[in-house]
Design a protein around this motif. Structure first.
Motif, PDB file in Angstrom:
ATOM      1  N   ASP A 253       0.910  -1.349   0.156  1.00 51.41           N
ATOM      2  CA  ASP A 253      -0.102   0.002   0.072  1.00 51.41           C
ATOM      3  C   ASP A 253       0.837   1.095   0.002  1.00 51.41           C
ATOM      4  OD1 ASP A 253       1.040   0.004   2.339  1.00 51.41           O
ATOM      5  OD2 ASP A 253      -1.015   0.491   3.530  1.00 51.41           O
ATOM      6  N   GLN A 254       2.099   1.145  -0.176  1.00 53.47           N
ATOM      7  CA  GLN A 254       3.257   2.259  -0.073  1.00 53.47           C
ATOM      8  C   GLN A 254       2.963   3.176  -1.370  1.00 53.47           C
ATOM      9  OE1 GLN A 254       3.686   1.973   3.376  1.00 53.47           O
ATOM     10  NE2 GLN A 254       5.658   2.737   2.764  1.00 53.47           N
ATOM     11  N   PRO A 255       2.931   4.276  -1.475  1.00 50.84           N
ATOM     12  CA  PRO A 255       3.049   4.915  -2.439  1.00 50.84           C
ATOM     13  C   PRO A 255       4.398   4.881  -3.411  1.00 50.84           C
ATOM     14  CG  PRO A 255       1.985   6.408  -0.449  1.00 50.84           C
ATOM     15  CD  PRO A 255       2.485   5.066  -0.184  1.00 50.84           C
ATOM     16  N   GLN A 256       4.218   4.865  -4.604  1.00 47.38           N
ATOM     17  CA  GLN A 256       5.357   4.668  -5.386  1.00 47.38           C
ATOM     18  C   GLN A 256       6.399   5.841  -5.007  1.00 47.38           C
ATOM     19  OE1 GLN A 256       5.531   5.012  -9.835  1.00 47.38           O
ATOM     20  NE2 GLN A 256       5.523   2.871  -9.492  1.00 47.38           N
ATOM     21  N   ARG A 257       6.092   7.057  -4.768  1.00 46.85           N
ATOM     22  CA  ARG A 257       7.063   8.160  -4.482  1.00 46.85           C
ATOM     23  C   ARG A 257       7.858   7.886  -2.852  1.00 46.85           C
ATOM     24  NH1 ARG A 257       5.595  13.499  -6.809  1.00 46.85           N
ATOM     25  NH2 ARG A 257       6.358  14.559  -5.148  1.00 46.85           N
ATOM     26  N   GLN A 258       7.061   7.031  -1.998  1.00 43.03           N
ATOM     27  CA  GLN A 258       7.494   6.774  -0.840  1.00 43.03           C
ATOM     28  C   GLN A 258       8.444   5.760  -1.026  1.00 43.03           C
ATOM     29  OE1 GLN A 258       4.755   6.620   2.268  1.00 43.03           O
ATOM     30  NE2 GLN A 258       5.905   5.391   3.609  1.00 43.03           N
ATOM     31  N   ILE A 259       8.268   4.730  -1.601  1.00 43.19           N
ATOM     32  CA  ILE A 259       9.353   3.619  -1.883  1.00 43.19           C
ATOM     33  C   ILE A 259      10.604   4.187  -2.669  1.00 43.19           C
ATOM     34  CG2 ILE A 259       9.683   1.477  -3.001  1.00 43.19           C
ATOM     35  CD1 ILE A 259       6.737   0.781  -3.108  1.00 43.19           C
ATOM     36  N   VAL A 260      10.414   5.359  -3.541  1.00 45.89           N
ATOM     37  CA  VAL A 260      11.397   5.958  -4.101  1.00 45.89           C
ATOM     38  C   VAL A 260      12.513   6.469  -3.126  1.00 45.89           C
ATOM     39  CG1 VAL A 260      12.295   7.714  -5.770  1.00 45.89           C
ATOM     40  CG2 VAL A 260      10.663   5.873  -6.593  1.00 45.89           C
ATOM     41  N   ALA A 261      11.580   7.303  -2.193  1.00 45.37           N
ATOM     42  CA  ALA A 261      12.415   7.926  -1.139  1.00 45.37           C
ATOM     43  C   ALA A 261      13.010   7.235  -0.233  1.00 45.37           C
ATOM     44  CB  ALA A 261      11.401   8.796  -0.378  1.00 45.37           C
ATOM     45  N   GLU A 262      12.667   5.970   0.034  1.00 43.09           N
ATOM     46  CA  GLU A 262      13.083   5.101   0.880  1.00 43.09           C
ATOM     47  C   GLU A 262      14.331   4.224   0.068  1.00 43.09           C
ATOM     48  OE1 GLU A 262      11.838   3.683   4.568  1.00 43.09           O
ATOM     49  OE2 GLU A 262      12.436   5.903   3.931  1.00 43.09           O
ATOM     50  N   ILE A 263      14.248   4.300  -1.018  1.00 47.51           N
ATOM     51  CA  ILE A 263      15.569   3.671  -1.622  1.00 47.51           C
ATOM     52  C   ILE A 263      16.686   4.608  -1.775  1.00 47.51           C
ATOM     53  CG2 ILE A 263      16.583   3.017  -4.162  1.00 47.51           C
ATOM     54  CD1 ILE A 263      13.849   1.910  -4.435  1.00 47.51           C
ATOM     55  N   VAL A 264      16.516   5.682  -1.782  1.00 48.09           N
ATOM     56  CA  VAL A 264      17.429   7.038  -1.835  1.00 48.09           C
ATOM     57  C   VAL A 264      18.007   6.881  -0.268  1.00 48.09           C
ATOM     58  CG1 VAL A 264      17.880   9.355  -1.897  1.00 48.09           C
ATOM     59  CG2 VAL A 264      16.452   8.378  -3.630  1.00 48.09           C
ATOM     60  N   ARG A 265      17.200   6.900   0.612  1.00 48.03           N
ATOM     61  CA  ARG A 265      17.679   6.575   1.902  1.00 48.03           C
ATOM     62  C   ARG A 265      18.393   5.448   2.447  1.00 48.03           C
ATOM     63  NH1 ARG A 265      16.021   5.744   7.636  1.00 48.03           N
ATOM     64  NH2 ARG A 265      13.888   4.663   6.746  1.00 48.03           N
ATOM     65  N   GLU A 266      18.076   4.357   1.640  1.00 50.06           N
ATOM     66  CA  GLU A 266      19.051   3.182   1.911  1.00 50.06           C
ATOM     67  C   GLU A 266      20.318   3.226   1.469  1.00 50.06           C
ATOM     68  OE1 GLU A 266      18.158  -1.494   1.059  1.00 50.06           O
ATOM     69  OE2 GLU A 266      18.181  -0.126  -0.602  1.00 50.06           O
ATOM     70  N   LYS A 267      20.266   3.780   0.019  1.00 46.79           N
ATOM     71  CA  LYS A 267      21.704   4.078  -0.472  1.00 46.79           C
ATOM     72  C   LYS A 267      22.297   4.776   0.285  1.00 46.79           C
ATOM     73  CE  LYS A 267      20.066   0.906  -3.277  1.00 46.79           C
ATOM     74  NZ  LYS A 267      20.460  -0.480  -2.632  1.00 46.79           N
ATOM     75  N   ALA A 268      22.062   5.837   0.991  1.00 48.09           N
ATOM     76  CA  ALA A 268      22.656   6.858   1.697  1.00 48.09           C
ATOM     77  C   ALA A 268      23.067   6.244   3.075  1.00 48.09           C
ATOM     78  CB  ALA A 268      21.573   8.108   2.247  1.00 48.09           C
ATOM     79  N   LEU A 269      22.121   5.423   3.617  1.00 46.46           N
ATOM     80  CA  LEU A 269      22.563   4.375   4.862  1.00 46.46           C
ATOM     81  C   LEU A 269      23.936   3.556   4.427  1.00 46.46           C
ATOM     82  CD1 LEU A 269      18.946   3.410   6.184  1.00 46.46           C
ATOM     83  CD2 LEU A 269      20.597   4.877   7.297  1.00 46.46           C
ATOM     84  N   HIS A 270      24.011   3.074   3.115  1.00 45.88           N
ATOM     85  CA  HIS A 270      24.842   2.279   3.245  1.00 45.88           C
ATOM     86  C   HIS A 270      26.414   2.902   2.936  1.00 45.88           C
ATOM     87  CE1 HIS A 270      22.169  -1.368   1.376  1.00 45.88           C
ATOM     88  NE2 HIS A 270      22.125  -1.020   2.714  1.00 45.88           N
TER      89      HIS A 270
END
Length: 305
Positions: free
Chosen positions: A189-206
């Protein structure tokens, strides 16, 4: 046609201390990446709802929650609130722990919370790939059995996919009969924009050092598909708390920001199944994790009530 007599469907929350592999397990069951993963704790900040559908047996709606931990700021309080609140709204609780013969204060705190839940609790001892001998695993199972009256205890490795099918089979045993909540092709149920934001955050975390990650958020400022082309333009901002952090995120001659953007773009293109033009900015918002207004603006307060 009403299939409620044949189908089982219900809600399952995945709980556990930070960094025990909750998101990894959920991604493994769903079969694609929805929740971000990293080796840094407290990665998940919101309650992520994903859907597993079996055309023969029914549907499991997973709620992947933030790790239950001692909160140090308002963001932390929100994360713990989300995690504990979901225990009241589900049919089964899936508790993930690591292999250990020592029960720490964190696990005891979760066990105490669960005594009020009155919901079946299934324990998954994750990361069994790190256990050298099978005898050790039996000892760990016995240790956790003394902590709480679990319906089932399942050893598994979410990272390698070992015994994950057993987890799914067991969940279906404890779910009630009823119609499916979502269409068969629904995954989240996650909006696509939210998943995209989380992907960017994940790559920053890494990519970033230990001190920076917890102080970052990502907002999607613009996301639009170019007319007549299989290309999506995305503009995103990485929010950090200190000027020194901004410098680290950007890196020398922009190298770090370029690395984050390149890694994120690769993953986003897999998600959208088309080319992506990703542009990243970095802004400082001091102490945003303790600001109700900024937490709400960055999407962390809508479920806190």
């Amino acid at each position: 046609m009403d299939n409620s007599r044949n189908f089982k469907s219900g809600f399952v929350t995945i709980i556990g201390r930070p960094n025990v592999g909750k998101s990894t397990l959920m991604n493994q069951i769903i079969g694609q990446k929805i929740a971000i993963t990293s080796n840094k704790p407290q990665t998940t900040r919101s309650r992520i709802q994903t859907v597993y559908t079996d055309s023969e047996r029914g549907q499991i709606v997973f709620l992947d929650t933030p790790g239950i931990h001692k909160a140090k700021n308002k963001l932390g309080e929100y994360m713990v609130h989300v995690a504990e609140h979901t225990l009241q709204d589900v049919d089964v609780i899936l508790w993930l722990v690591e292999p250990s013969d020592f029960i720490g204060a964190g696990e005891r705190h979760i066990a105490e919370i669960l005594t009020k839940a009155r919901t079946p609790v299934i324990l998954v001892i994750n990361k069994t790939d790190t256990v050298a001998r099978k005898e050790e695993l039996l000892h760990f199972i016995d240790t956790y059995r003394k902590l709480y009256d679990f319906e089932e205890i399942i050893p598994a490795s979410a990272l390698r996919g070992e015994n994950v099918s057993d987890v799914v089979d067991t969940l279906f045993q404890y779910l009630p009969y009823g119609p499916m909540f979502y269409d068969e092709d629904t995954v989240t149920d996650q909006p696509q924009r939210q998943i995209v934001a989380e992907i960017v955050r994940e790559k920053a975390l890494h990519a970033l050092d230990e001190e920076v990650p917890h102080g970052i958020a990502v907002t999607i400022d613009r996301m639009k598909r170019r007319r007549g082309k299989e290309l999506t333009d995305i503009e995103a901002t990485i929010i950090c708390e200190r000027d020194s952090h901004k410098g680290i995120i950007i890196g020398k001659n922009g190298a770090m920001l370029k690395k984050i953007g390149s890694n994120a773009r690769f993953e986003i293109e897999k998600l959208l199944e088309e080319k992506v033009n990703l542009r990243l900015w970095v802004k400082v918002r001091k102490n945003w994790r303790d600001s109700d207004t900024m937490l709400k603006n960055f999407g962390y307060k809508e479920q806190a009530e």
